[in-house]
Scaffold this active site. Sequence first.
Site, PDB file in Angstrom:
ATOM      1  N   ASP A   1      -3.880   6.791  -0.594  1.00 54.57           N
ATOM      2  CA  ASP A   1      -2.543   6.243  -0.819  1.00 54.57           C
ATOM      3  C   ASP A   1      -2.637   4.801  -1.296  1.00 54.57           C
ATOM      4  OD1 ASP A   1       0.593   6.482   0.084  1.00 54.57           O
ATOM      5  OD2 ASP A   1      -0.203   4.478   0.463  1.00 54.57           O
TER       6      ASP A   1
ATOM      7  N   TYR B   1       0.543  -3.120  -4.211  1.00 53.66           N
ATOM      8  CA  TYR B   1      -0.695  -3.491  -3.525  1.00 53.66           C
ATOM      9  C   TYR B   1      -1.649  -4.273  -4.429  1.00 53.66           C
ATOM     10  CZ  TYR B   1       0.655   0.108  -0.079  1.00 53.66           C
ATOM     11  OH  TYR B   1       1.318   0.887   0.852  1.00 53.66           O
TER      12      TYR B   1
ATOM     13  N   LYS C   1       3.149   4.332  -5.571  1.00 51.49           N
ATOM     14  CA  LYS C   1       4.568   4.058  -5.342  1.00 51.49           C
ATOM     15  C   LYS C   1       5.096   3.046  -6.350  1.00 51.49           C
ATOM     16  CE  LYS C   1       3.271   4.098  -0.468  1.00 51.49           C
ATOM     17  NZ  LYS C   1       1.920   3.532  -0.703  1.00 51.49           N
TER      18      LYS C   1
ATOM     19  N   HIS D   1       9.079   3.199  -3.482  1.00 45.72           N
ATOM     20  CA  HIS D   1       8.481   2.457  -2.367  1.00 45.72           C
ATOM     21  C   HIS D   1       9.522   2.007  -1.335  1.00 45.72           C
ATOM     22  CE1 HIS D   1       4.783  -0.291  -1.466  1.00 45.72           C
ATOM     23  NE2 HIS D   1       5.332   0.160  -0.361  1.00 45.72           N
TER      24      HIS D   1
END
Length: 267
Positions: free
Chosen positions: A32, A37, A62, A95
């Site tokens: 994931d 990120y 996401k 997200h």
Amino acid sequence: MPALGLGTWQLKDDICIDIVSKALDVGYRHVDTAHMYGNEKEVGQGIRAASVPREDVFLTTKVWPTDIGDGDLQRSAETSLSSLGTDYVDLLLIHWPNKAIPLADSIGALNKVRERGLARNIGVSNFTSTMLEEAASLSPAPLACNQVEYHPYLSQKAVHDMAAKLGMAVIAYCPIYKAGALFDEKAVQEAAVAHGKTAAQIVLRWHMQQDGCGAIPRTSKPERLAENLAVFDFELSDSEMASLTALGANHDRLVNPSGFAPQWDAA
């Protein structure tokens, strides 16, 4: 979707590549990540460095809430695929919700990405039970899951009940809280002694025994990978499960960003 996956939030650079690669080599099949990120490139490199074929890896990413409008969402998905070095993801999630963008537009854009084959499955993250029901009603294709913070200190009963009604999974991020106080709880410690397991394994097993529940623990320590995965060779008793679930009365939420977090379901 494998019930237990590897979360990669805060994993960066060579550490991210190494952890993803080693996770797959020890048996993980779900990874994931997210555009936010900033590690999609490294996650992709880690997948390619492992001895596991891409088609055997369930890959999730996401789209950040500023990019979930029609058009923006598709462009974000394309950017993520380029960074990951893959033609598709197995699951694409919104997200966080964004009240400034009509949900119908976002769900419509998600479906367009799926129709183009860029994502094999679609879903949402950080949606309340009411939002989840509305999202499902707007989507021609089934929504696979709602990814939310979930651990013994935070009850998500309303979300679980709605997901079950809609035939969706609940995927827990921060599934072992932040260790410390949770791991010291009597319910966790007694179960760990009874089963000869670590506190983290007890908490992850608690997730695995719930219908429709998965978890994506994150670690930066390679030695923790096999430990977190070794939760399928024992079973918690009904009383042990109940004792852990009762800790949810704390309603201790770790992730609650001001400015864009929704009005969460009541405790």
